[in-house]
Design a protein around this motif. Sequence first.
Motif, PDB file in Angstrom:
ATOM      1  N   ALA A  42      -2.453   8.993   3.205  1.00 31.41           N
ATOM      2  CA  ALA A  42      -3.046   8.978   1.864  1.00 31.41           C
ATOM      3  C   ALA A  42      -3.706  10.322   1.550  1.00 31.41           C
ATOM      4  N   VAL A  85       2.491   6.997  -6.728  1.00 31.21           N
ATOM      5  CA  VAL A  85       1.631   8.057  -7.273  1.00 31.21           C
ATOM      6  C   VAL A  85       2.339   9.411  -7.133  1.00 31.21           C
ATOM      7  N   VAL A  86       2.901   9.638  -5.928  1.00 29.94           N
ATOM      8  CA  VAL A  86       3.611  10.896  -5.682  1.00 29.94           C
ATOM      9  C   VAL A  86       4.838  11.002  -6.583  1.00 29.94           C
ATOM     10  N   LEU A 144      -1.025  12.802   0.764  1.00 30.34           N
ATOM     11  CA  LEU A 144      -0.447  12.530  -0.555  1.00 30.34           C
ATOM     12  C   LEU A 144      -1.390  12.973  -1.671  1.00 30.34           C
ATOM     13  N   PHE A 145      -2.658  12.672  -1.499  1.00 33.99           N
ATOM     14  CA  PHE A 145      -3.603  13.039  -2.561  1.00 33.99           C
ATOM     15  C   PHE A 145      -3.825  14.552  -2.637  1.00 33.99           C
ATOM     16  N   ILE A 175      -2.744   5.343   7.830  1.00 35.28           N
ATOM     17  CA  ILE A 175      -2.708   5.231   6.363  1.00 35.28           C
ATOM     18  C   ILE A 175      -3.649   6.251   5.723  1.00 35.28           C
ATOM     19  N   PHE A 199      -1.426  16.616  -2.105  1.00 43.34           N
ATOM     20  CA  PHE A 199      -0.234  17.026  -2.840  1.00 43.34           C
ATOM     21  C   PHE A 199      -0.430  16.800  -4.345  1.00 43.34           C
ATOM     22  N   VAL A 200      -0.949  15.609  -4.685  1.00 37.87           N
ATOM     23  CA  VAL A 200      -1.156  15.273  -6.098  1.00 37.87           C
ATOM     24  C   VAL A 200      -2.170  16.238  -6.723  1.00 37.87           C
ATOM     25  N   LEU A 228       0.838  -1.206   0.000  1.00 39.46           N
ATOM     26  CA  LEU A 228       0.000   0.000   0.000  1.00 39.46           C
ATOM     27  C   LEU A 228       0.873   1.257   0.000  1.00 39.46           C
ATOM     28  N   LEU A 259       1.080   4.163  -2.855  1.00 37.13           N
ATOM     29  CA  LEU A 259       0.853   5.588  -2.583  1.00 37.13           C
ATOM     30  C   LEU A 259       2.049   6.430  -3.015  1.00 37.13           C
ATOM     31  N   PHE A 260       3.247   5.975  -2.653  1.00 37.07           N
ATOM     32  CA  PHE A 260       4.426   6.773  -2.987  1.00 37.07           C
ATOM     33  C   PHE A 260       4.732   6.755  -4.480  1.00 37.07           C
TER      34      PHE A 260
END
Lengths: 159, 303
Positions: free
Chosen positions: B26, A24-25, B29-30, B22, B32-33, A17, A21-22
């Motif tokens: 997450a 994607v970054v 991170l999202f 998590i 950021f994206v 997981l 996730l990483f």
Amino acid sequence: MKKGILSILMITRFIFLALALFSVVFLTKYFVVQNLESNRLEMEVFYNRMIYSPNALAYVDNVTGRAYPGVIDFDKFNSENLDKTLNYTYKRTLAAKLTLGEFTPVYYNKEWYDRFSPLKRMRGLSGVLTLEKSLPVVYEDNDKLYPAILKVEILKQKT
Amino acid sequence: MFSGNKRGMTTLQRVLGIVVLIVLVATALFMFVRNTVDDTTFWKNYYAKDTALIVELLHASSGDTDINYNAWDSSKLLQFFLRSDRMDIYDYNPEVSVDRQLATPFRFAHNNNISVETNNISSTYFRIVKRDDKILLMKDALKASFCPTLPITSSNISSKKFFIDSSNQNSLSLIAGALRIYFQRAGATIVFSKDDADVSLSLQSHNEPKNILRFYYANSIERRQTNKLTCMIKNKMVQSLPDHFAATESEPIINGDVDRELVNSNRIGLYIEFGSELELGEFSGKEHIISEQIGKTVEEFFK
């Protein structure tokens, strides 16, 4: 199923997981341009501030308060004044060496100039960027003006 | 599986803790994206560098200096936080204070002879000012217009037909009414169908918490002209009421946008959205200023 095996299975799932996730970054950072190259501009701005700012090297008429661009106040031409008037909280960014005519060079951020100097020829991110300029100026000393060439070498860490 | 362990923490609690962690990671991170994809990260970097370098240059200027700054390239509203040694840029979020957000900073060299006044501004337009050895940000309108210089076909306003529409909100219907009178006095014709109009304007409100002035212009063959008129009206309105608008946005109307079909998509058509109804209360008594500014700008546009 035994508890130990289950825990190991959970750990591998979390690792996957995290990897997903990483990734994607990483892909986003890799494919989308976010960085702006402004090193050269920053050095130019710094150079102009150093030479033309009434608070840095430019001569200021005490009576009128007018600053004279291109006229260097010899009383201000020392490392201590430069360090005080151009005070970055993060010291590792810029350093400079200024040579006025035949006088001993003065430094801005000497500590880091000495560290950056050997890296001038180095390529890649570990090297430093150099901006060298030489301009004719007049300097004011005891109310008299003298012509001279001012050589400026600015070193900047690559960012 | 979920039996208690020696330390008194059940496996269920442990797994739940990890799941929460998590979810938090997450989400970050999202975020950021998402910011990267809509270029917010890029514009935050850009504006941090640009404004900090301007402040750096202001240190070198002798005398008083004013710089009109506009940050309208970013699709999101940003917050500019001028600190004594750097410029920090944050996302605009009224619910989260800047102390709890991650800043995009850029440093400048400070000087003890010049004081940099710490202040925080969230506006598309502002001024970076140097006054009496003090540098600060001021929330003021642009003094100069940055609108494109297009050759406008010279035609008098009196030969034009206008369609003015507004929502039923009190302030907006007053502005629309005053605009109709303004154009009639200028000799123009008021029509009641957008299809007969040369210029159609619609005044509406949106539900954003902040008073953002939004412009949607018709994506027609006269798009460049409409874009210019939008820019002129925007500048004029922000100039006349600088404290009432936190930011402005403008974008073309997307084909098939049923919410904004009130303006004539074939000619010059402009859809102006003000703040929420609550904030429109701020304009109470100032409707005549807004209508006059819009009217004057349209008249100037057709000169």
